[in-house]
Design a protein around this motif. Sequence first.
Motif, PDB file in Angstrom:
ATOM      1  N   ASN A  90       0.846  -1.190   0.000  1.00  0.00           N
ATOM      2  CA  ASN A  90       0.000   0.000   0.000  1.00  0.00           C
ATOM      3  C   ASN A  90       0.879   1.236   0.000  1.00  0.00           C
ATOM      4  O   ASN A  90       1.809   1.334   0.807  1.00  0.00           O
ATOM      5  N   PHE A  91       0.593   2.162  -0.890  1.00  0.00           N
ATOM      6  CA  PHE A  91       1.296   3.434  -0.959  1.00  0.00           C
ATOM      7  C   PHE A  91       0.352   4.532  -0.511  1.00  0.00           C
ATOM      8  O   PHE A  91      -0.843   4.500  -0.797  1.00  0.00           O
ATOM      9  N   SER A  92       0.906   5.544   0.137  1.00  0.00           N
ATOM     10  CA  SER A  92       0.121   6.690   0.583  1.00  0.00           C
ATOM     11  C   SER A  92      -0.012   7.708  -0.549  1.00  0.00           C
ATOM     12  O   SER A  92       0.978   8.304  -0.981  1.00  0.00           O
ATOM     13  N   ALA A  93      -1.225   7.909  -1.004  1.00  0.00           N
ATOM     14  CA  ALA A  93      -1.473   8.929  -2.023  1.00  0.00           C
ATOM     15  C   ALA A  93      -1.141  10.313  -1.479  1.00  0.00           C
ATOM     16  O   ALA A  93      -0.663  11.175  -2.215  1.00  0.00           O
ATOM     17  N   VAL A  94      -1.363  10.514  -0.181  1.00  0.00           N
ATOM     18  CA  VAL A  94      -1.053  11.804   0.449  1.00  0.00           C
ATOM     19  C   VAL A  94       0.449  12.072   0.348  1.00  0.00           C
ATOM     20  O   VAL A  94       0.869  13.161  -0.049  1.00  0.00           O
ATOM     21  N   PHE A  95       1.281  11.078   0.695  1.00  0.00           N
ATOM     22  CA  PHE A  95       2.734  11.249   0.595  1.00  0.00           C
ATOM     23  C   PHE A  95       3.144  11.534  -0.844  1.00  0.00           C
ATOM     24  O   PHE A  95       3.919  12.450  -1.104  1.00  0.00           O
ATOM     25  N   GLN A 115       7.859  16.755  -3.001  1.00  0.00           N
ATOM     26  CA  GLN A 115       8.255  17.920  -3.783  1.00  0.00           C
ATOM     27  C   GLN A 115       9.447  17.706  -4.711  1.00  0.00           C
ATOM     28  O   GLN A 115       9.717  18.527  -5.558  1.00  0.00           O
ATOM     29  N   ARG A 116      10.205  16.629  -4.522  1.00  0.00           N
ATOM     30  CA  ARG A 116      11.409  16.454  -5.327  1.00  0.00           C
ATOM     31  C   ARG A 116      11.144  15.470  -6.461  1.00  0.00           C
ATOM     32  O   ARG A 116      10.077  15.499  -7.063  1.00  0.00           O
ATOM     33  N   ASN A 117      12.091  14.619  -6.770  1.00  0.00           N
ATOM     34  CA  ASN A 117      11.997  13.678  -7.885  1.00  0.00           C
ATOM     35  C   ASN A 117      11.064  12.518  -7.522  1.00  0.00           C
ATOM     36  O   ASN A 117      11.501  11.511  -6.964  1.00  0.00           O
ATOM     37  N   LEU A 118       9.794  12.658  -7.854  1.00  0.00           N
ATOM     38  CA  LEU A 118       8.786  11.677  -7.467  1.00  0.00           C
ATOM     39  C   LEU A 118       9.031  10.318  -8.118  1.00  0.00           C
ATOM     40  O   LEU A 118       8.866   9.282  -7.482  1.00  0.00           O
ATOM     41  N   PHE A 178       9.400   7.080  -5.825  1.00  0.00           N
ATOM     42  CA  PHE A 178       8.416   6.005  -5.979  1.00  0.00           C
ATOM     43  C   PHE A 178       9.121   4.702  -6.328  1.00  0.00           C
ATOM     44  O   PHE A 178       8.810   3.650  -5.769  1.00  0.00           O
ATOM     45  N   THR A 179      10.107   4.767  -7.211  1.00  0.00           N
ATOM     46  CA  THR A 179      10.863   3.569  -7.576  1.00  0.00           C
ATOM     47  C   THR A 179      11.637   3.051  -6.375  1.00  0.00           C
ATOM     48  O   THR A 179      11.691   1.835  -6.139  1.00  0.00           O
ATOM     49  N   ASN A 180      12.208   3.944  -5.582  1.00  0.00           N
ATOM     50  CA  ASN A 180      12.892   3.575  -4.342  1.00  0.00           C
ATOM     51  C   ASN A 180      11.940   2.789  -3.438  1.00  0.00           C
ATOM     52  O   ASN A 180      12.290   1.729  -2.903  1.00  0.00           O
ATOM     53  N   LEU A 181      10.732   3.286  -3.278  1.00  0.00           N
ATOM     54  CA  LEU A 181       9.749   2.616  -2.424  1.00  0.00           C
ATOM     55  C   LEU A 181       9.309   1.278  -3.009  1.00  0.00           C
ATOM     56  O   LEU A 181       9.075   0.320  -2.257  1.00  0.00           O
TER      57      LEU A 181
END
Length: 123
Positions: A46-51, A56-59, A63-66
Amino acid sequence: METTTNFIWKLYEEHTDIDSKDYQRVLMVIENYQGAKAMGYDNSINFSAVFLQEFQRNLKFRFTNLIYHEMTHSWQWSGNNQAPVGFTEGIVDYTVFKANYYLPNYAEPGTRNRWDEGYGVTA
């Protein structure tokens, strides 16, 4: 997710069905919640849509990191949940490090008290 899975299996030399967990799929859900950036358990992430929305940086990089982090949790063995959390998190971050998606705030080797503190220290 398939690329990440293949990377993990290659990194940890999981070449046969007996080496890896028997999941036919890993479910990824983006939900509107506060708190943890992402959570993974068994074959569900599950990923947080809020996060993601507030980042603010390289999304794409984050996201790939996560994904690498949480997918490793999906495929890693944890000794029937008896392995120390610091150890399992360190293995996860080792995967992220080897995939070149580590964050710049990793702890340097020898800067902490114990090898099994987890995350970047253990990685």
